[in-house]
Design a protein around this motif. Structure first.
Motif, mmCIF file in Angstrom:
data_model
loop_
_atom_site.group_PDB
_atom_site.id
_atom_site.type_symbol
_atom_site.label_atom_id
_atom_site.label_comp_id
_atom_site.label_asym_id
_atom_site.label_seq_id
_atom_site.Cartn_x
_atom_site.Cartn_y
_atom_site.Cartn_z
ATOM 1 N N ASN A 112 0.802 -1.217 0.000
ATOM 2 C CA ASN A 112 0.000 0.000 0.000
ATOM 3 C C ASN A 112 0.839 1.274 0.000
ATOM 4 O OD1 ASN A 112 -2.453 -1.452 0.118
ATOM 5 N ND2 ASN A 112 -2.159 -1.749 2.308
ATOM 6 N N SER A 113 2.166 1.131 -0.034
ATOM 7 C CA SER A 113 3.003 2.323 0.041
ATOM 8 C C SER A 113 2.925 3.112 -1.258
ATOM 9 C CB SER A 113 4.447 1.963 0.371
ATOM 10 O OG SER A 113 5.026 1.197 -0.652
ATOM 11 N N GLY A 114 3.132 4.412 -1.115
ATOM 12 C CA GLY A 114 3.017 5.320 -2.250
ATOM 13 C C GLY A 114 4.339 5.936 -2.632
ATOM 14 N N VAL A 115 4.306 7.193 -3.027
ATOM 15 C CA VAL A 115 5.485 7.811 -3.622
ATOM 16 C C VAL A 115 6.141 8.904 -2.783
ATOM 17 C CG1 VAL A 115 4.761 7.288 -5.968
ATOM 18 C CG2 VAL A 115 4.061 9.446 -4.933
ATOM 19 N N LYS A 116 5.564 9.252 -1.620
ATOM 20 C CA LYS A 116 6.206 10.308 -0.831
ATOM 21 C C LYS A 116 6.076 10.037 0.661
ATOM 22 C CE LYS A 116 2.292 13.351 -0.457
ATOM 23 N NZ LYS A 116 1.927 14.670 -0.056
ATOM 24 N N ASN A 117 7.008 10.627 1.387
ATOM 25 C CA ASN A 117 7.058 10.550 2.848
ATOM 26 C C ASN A 117 7.440 11.904 3.399
ATOM 27 O OD1 ASN A 117 6.894 7.688 3.726
ATOM 28 N ND2 ASN A 117 8.700 7.461 2.457
ATOM 29 N N THR A 118 6.788 12.313 4.452
ATOM 30 C CA THR A 118 7.311 13.457 5.181
ATOM 31 C C THR A 118 8.460 12.958 6.046
ATOM 32 O OG1 THR A 118 5.766 13.147 7.009
ATOM 33 C CG2 THR A 118 5.098 14.661 5.238
ATOM 34 N N ILE A 119 9.430 13.796 6.240
ATOM 35 C CA ILE A 119 10.574 13.433 7.076
ATOM 36 C C ILE A 119 10.091 13.086 8.479
ATOM 37 C CG2 ILE A 119 12.694 14.328 8.121
ATOM 38 C CD1 ILE A 119 13.058 15.950 5.462
ATOM 39 N N GLN A 120 9.112 13.824 8.984
ATOM 40 C CA GLN A 120 8.579 13.559 10.318
ATOM 41 C C GLN A 120 7.984 12.153 10.412
ATOM 42 O OE1 GLN A 120 5.458 16.231 11.578
ATOM 43 N NE2 GLN A 120 5.586 15.560 13.699
ATOM 44 N N ASN A 121 7.208 11.733 9.427
ATOM 45 C CA ASN A 121 6.628 10.391 9.461
ATOM 46 C C ASN A 121 7.701 9.309 9.400
ATOM 47 O OD1 ASN A 121 4.059 11.439 9.650
ATOM 48 N ND2 ASN A 121 3.428 10.854 7.594
ATOM 49 N N VAL A 122 8.746 9.549 8.620
ATOM 50 C CA VAL A 122 9.843 8.580 8.551
ATOM 51 C C VAL A 122 10.540 8.500 9.907
ATOM 52 C CG1 VAL A 122 12.083 8.060 7.498
ATOM 53 C CG2 VAL A 122 10.177 8.817 6.073
#
Length: 146
Positions: A112-122
């Motif tokens: 279900n992963s997509g194409v972007k991440n916020t640094i905070q979520n990582v």
């Protein structure tokens, strides 16, 4: 020097990155040197921040991956060493493209992963990994999500 720095720790997180300036020495061999320091200090738990599809070169030509080829090559070698040669209890977090926005505190993983991440979520996901034994010996793809 690395062995002295990590002496006495229980877990190593490798989140260093050269931002494209020194891919071989930092992103590839730098990771291996830290793994070797972990082994010499009997530190078995190793958590690696990596790139989406780092171990799947056939995916590197997909949309959004065009500018990451050299980075993915470096991560390919570091991640392969971790999985196949290090004998460490690893978790590899394969993050999608990083963006500098406020995190949603919600992610999607694997299929279900997509194409972007916020640094905070990582960062929040990396911090949480250590709490879950079922993440040992796992490669987890992640992105912002639901």
């Amino acid at each position: 020097t690395l062995s002295k720095i990590v002496k006495g720790v229980d877990v190593i997180y490798f989140v260093a990155g050269s931002r494209g300036r020194d891919l071989l020495q930092t992103d590839a061999f730098g990771a291996v040197k830290v793994m070797l320091a972990a082994k010499s200090n009997h530190i078995n738990r190793f958590i690696m921040l990596s790139s989406a599809f780092s171990l799947e070169p056939e995916q590197w030509k997909n949309k959004g991956m065009e500018n990451l080829l050299d980075y993915n090559i470096a991560k390919f070698f570091a991640d392969n060493y971790l999985v196949n040669q290090s004998n460490l209890d690893y978790t590899i977090l394969q993050a999608a493209a990083l963006i500098d926005e406020e995190g949603s505190h919600k992610i999607s993983i694997n299929e279900n992963s997509g194409v972007k991440n916020t640094i905070q979520n990582v960062a929040e996901t990396l911090a949480a990994i250590i709490k879950f034994e079922n993440t040992n010996q796992k490669i987890i793809k992640m992105s912002d999500g639901e």
